[in-house]
Scaffold this motif. Structure first.
Motif, PDB file in Angstrom:
ATOM      1  N   LYS A  42       0.856  -1.190   0.000  1.00 22.54           N
ATOM      2  CA  LYS A  42       0.000   0.000   0.000  1.00 22.54           C
ATOM      3  C   LYS A  42       0.887   1.233   0.000  1.00 22.54           C
ATOM      4  O   LYS A  42       1.849   1.327   0.762  1.00 22.54           O
ATOM      5  CB  LYS A  42      -0.910  -0.004   1.225  1.00 22.54           C
ATOM      6  N   ASN A  47      -3.530   3.116  -1.297  1.00 23.76           N
ATOM      7  CA  ASN A  47      -3.849   2.389  -2.527  1.00 23.76           C
ATOM      8  C   ASN A  47      -2.961   1.159  -2.658  1.00 23.76           C
ATOM      9  O   ASN A  47      -1.761   1.225  -2.389  1.00 23.76           O
ATOM     10  CB  ASN A  47      -3.641   3.282  -3.758  1.00 23.76           C
ATOM     11  N   LEU A  48      -3.538   0.049  -3.115  1.00 23.34           N
ATOM     12  CA  LEU A  48      -2.771  -1.160  -3.341  1.00 23.34           C
ATOM     13  C   LEU A  48      -1.980  -1.006  -4.631  1.00 23.34           C
ATOM     14  O   LEU A  48      -2.529  -0.676  -5.681  1.00 23.34           O
ATOM     15  CB  LEU A  48      -3.699  -2.377  -3.435  1.00 23.34           C
TER      16      LEU A  48
END
Length: 128
Positions: A42, A47-48
């Protein structure tokens, strides 16, 4: 006496293309292919993110013959070997490369085979 040292690499990833095989005049072979490894994390905003690294893998001699027969694009494989740093001169410019000189491999999953009819339908561009 030199202190002990170790140059050992173990990677597991997907083969990027069918291996390229070079046969030398003396009968020995070299098999090369790219191997993709990925990590997920992350970022600062949560956000991945997936980051893929591509490794140049080489096998020599008898192992190259096994690679030629068994490894295909898309296969999930584990390899072990050592890191090699090479350089060569091309058109007056010194080029540096990093390769994995592999000694063993294990195929974890074979690539999915698509029959030619399904492949032709999938590439037609028409909606089903």
């Amino acid at each position: 006496m030199f202190p002990p040292s170790l140059n050992k690499v173990i990677l597991m990833g997907n083969v990027g293309q069918d291996p390229k095989i070079i046969q030398f005049e003396n009968g020995k072979k070299l098999a090369t292919f790219s191997l993709a490894t990925s990590r997920r994390y992350k970022d600062g905003e949560g956000n991945l993110v997936e980051q893929t690294e591509w490794h140049k893998v080489r096998f020599n001699n008898e192992k190259a013959e096994l690679v030629e027969r068994l490894i295909k694009k898309g296969a999930l494989v584990t390899i072990d070997g050592s890191i090699r740093y090479d350089s060569f001169n091309k058109d007056g410019v010194e080029i540096h490369t990093t390769n994995i000189l592999a000694t063993n491999f294990e195929i974890k999953a074979f690539p999915k085979r698509v029959n030619p009819e399904e492949q032709a339908e999938g590439q037609s561009g028409e909606d089903a």
